[in-house]
Design a protein around this motif. Structure first.
Motif, PDB file in Angstrom:
ATOM      1  N   PHE A  21      -1.630   2.214  -9.097  1.00 16.26           N
ATOM      2  CA  PHE A  21      -2.431   1.038  -9.437  1.00 16.26           C
ATOM      3  C   PHE A  21      -3.902   1.418  -9.597  1.00 16.26           C
ATOM      4  N   MET A  22      -4.426   2.188  -8.642  1.00 19.50           N
ATOM      5  CA  MET A  22      -5.831   2.587  -8.689  1.00 19.50           C
ATOM      6  C   MET A  22      -6.120   3.435  -9.923  1.00 19.50           C
ATOM      7  N   ASN A  24      -4.379   3.630 -12.769  1.00 16.15           N
ATOM      8  CA  ASN A  24      -4.236   2.866 -14.007  1.00 16.15           C
ATOM      9  C   ASN A  24      -5.404   1.915 -14.215  1.00 16.15           C
ATOM     10  N   THR A  25      -5.914   1.350 -13.130  1.00 16.28           N
ATOM     11  CA  THR A  25      -7.101   0.500 -13.232  1.00 16.28           C
ATOM     12  C   THR A  25      -8.299   1.319 -13.712  1.00 16.28           C
ATOM     13  N   ALA A  28      -8.135   2.178 -17.357  1.00 17.27           N
ATOM     14  CA  ALA A  28      -8.452   1.049 -18.239  1.00 17.27           C
ATOM     15  C   ALA A  28      -9.954   0.797 -18.336  1.00 17.27           C
ATOM     16  N   LEU A  29     -10.701   1.352 -17.391  1.00 17.07           N
ATOM     17  CA  LEU A  29     -12.147   1.126 -17.366  1.00 17.07           C
ATOM     18  C   LEU A  29     -12.949   2.274 -17.952  1.00 17.07           C
ATOM     19  N   SER A 102     -11.010   4.247  -3.608  1.00 14.32           N
ATOM     20  CA  SER A 102     -10.928   3.097  -2.707  1.00 14.32           C
ATOM     21  C   SER A 102     -11.620   3.364  -1.376  1.00 14.32           C
ATOM     22  N   ILE A 120     -12.246   0.452  -6.017  1.00 15.20           N
ATOM     23  CA  ILE A 120     -11.085  -0.339  -6.444  1.00 15.20           C
ATOM     24  C   ILE A 120     -10.276  -0.746  -5.220  1.00 15.20           C
ATOM     25  N   ASP A 121     -10.258  -2.023  -4.927  1.00 18.63           N
ATOM     26  CA  ASP A 121      -9.455  -2.612  -3.846  1.00 18.63           C
ATOM     27  C   ASP A 121      -9.544  -1.793  -2.550  1.00 18.63           C
TER      28      ASP A 121
END
Length: 331
Positions: A21-22, A24-25, A28-29, A102, A120-121
């Motif tokens: 998740f981290m 892929n986020t 995307a940025l 993170s 990220i989160d």
């Protein structure tokens, strides 16, 4: 146009859904993302494996593996930050726009690299899991374990023994109880549809191959435990029994983590595909099962008694196999 280059590093020991998740986020940025997999020689999970898994999970991301022995915390070395600045710029020599992660260290690392920190989160709200938690108790966090990594932690439990001892029934019940899948007995299907009555060595080669093929197809979709209704080792006992050859040493390259050997202390039922109506034959077969399991050094639990007693014996043996060590310490 300026290329936005992102950078992210971690141990990923093992990679989990939160890592994916981290990453892929982060991807995307930015326009290009480099992920640095860091490992040490004495890590409990191979760094090469972790890098290979990350490449499989992130096919459009540049994954680099760093396996040199270097300080892990600022207190370990006075030049900690210059050392890691050099490691990161070697992995990505071109200007880095953003450093993702993170953990709070991202802020300092970004400053060292002249980049912007992007957290990220950090509270792990989206994926409440950690690599330590997965290593400690993978079954409890199975939904966060990506498919390529599951083989590292998945336990195989084989239902073993003579015919008509309840292997198929117990396999189905256990798989339902643990909300997982099971490998059906391939030999019965082969027996039901084989074109002639005579058995040959080729039949048993095919049965063993068929079982392994089904297991390989089912395992990635199963849970933390994969149950098997017999296996190639039991197929070898059947080969000896039906071909009447000498009992050679048992050979198997992939023994299961646990063998539940169901005892013959229950009525023999003729379901149309049976060979051991003679009680002496059935008992001799069961003794041979014990011998081959001993030959390969298998982890065996003998299951006998009334149905409820059998059920509890199976659950206790599986619990001993899958519970984290500290659970047994508490017990």
């Amino acid at each position: 146009m300026t290329v936005r280059r992102g950078f992210l590093l971690g141990k990923f020991m093992p990679p989990h859904a939160g890592h994916v998740f981290m990453c892929n986020t982060a991807a995307a940025l930015c326009d290009e993302l480099t992920v640095l997999v860091c490992s040490l020689p004495d890590d409990p999970i191979s760094g090469m494996d972790r890098a290979r898994w990350m490449r499989a999970l992130l096919p459009n991301v540049r994954v680099i593996h760093h396996d040199k022995v270097v300080p892990q915390e600022p207190k370990d070395h006075p030049d900690f930050w210059p050392i890691w600045r050099g490691i990161c710029t070697a992995a990505q020599p071109l200007p880095i726009t953003s450093v993702f992660g993170s953990e709070p260290y991202v802020v300092r690392l970004a400053a060292e690299l002249g980049a912007t920190p992007v957290l990220i989160d950090p509270d792990r709200l989206a994926f409440p899991v950690s690599a330590t938690a997965i290593r400690t108790d993978p079954a409890a966090h199975w939904r966060f374990v990506p498919e390529p990594i599951r083989a590292l932690y998945q336990k195989r439990v084989v239902l073993f023994g003579a015919e008509s001892v309840g292997k198929s029934t117990m396999t189905r019940a256990l798989a339902a109880h643990f909300d997982t899948l099971f490998v059906p007995e391939y030999g019965r299907t082969h027996d039901a549809f084989k074109p002639d009555l005579a058995w040959s060595e080729a039949d048993f080669t095919m049965i063993a191959a068929g079982h392994r093929a089904m297991r390989a197809a089912i395992a990635p979709q199963a849970g933390a435990i994969l149950f098997e209704d017999t296996d190639p080792l039991l197929t070898s006992v059947w080969q000896e029994y039906l071909l009447g050859g000498p009992a050679g040493p048992a050979k198997i390259s992939d023994p299961a983590d646990l063998y539940l050997l169901l005892d013959t202390d229950m009525p023999w039922i003729n379901d149309g595909t049976r060979y051991q109506a003679d009680t002496d034959h059935r008992c001799a077969f069961q003794r041979r099962c014990l011998e081959v399991l001993a030959d390969v050094g298998a982890n065996v639990c003998v299951v006998s008694g009334a149905p409820q007693e059998r059920w509890q014996t199976c659950l206790s043996a599986i619990s001993a196999l899958t519970d984290p060590p500290q659970a047994h310490a508490r017990a």
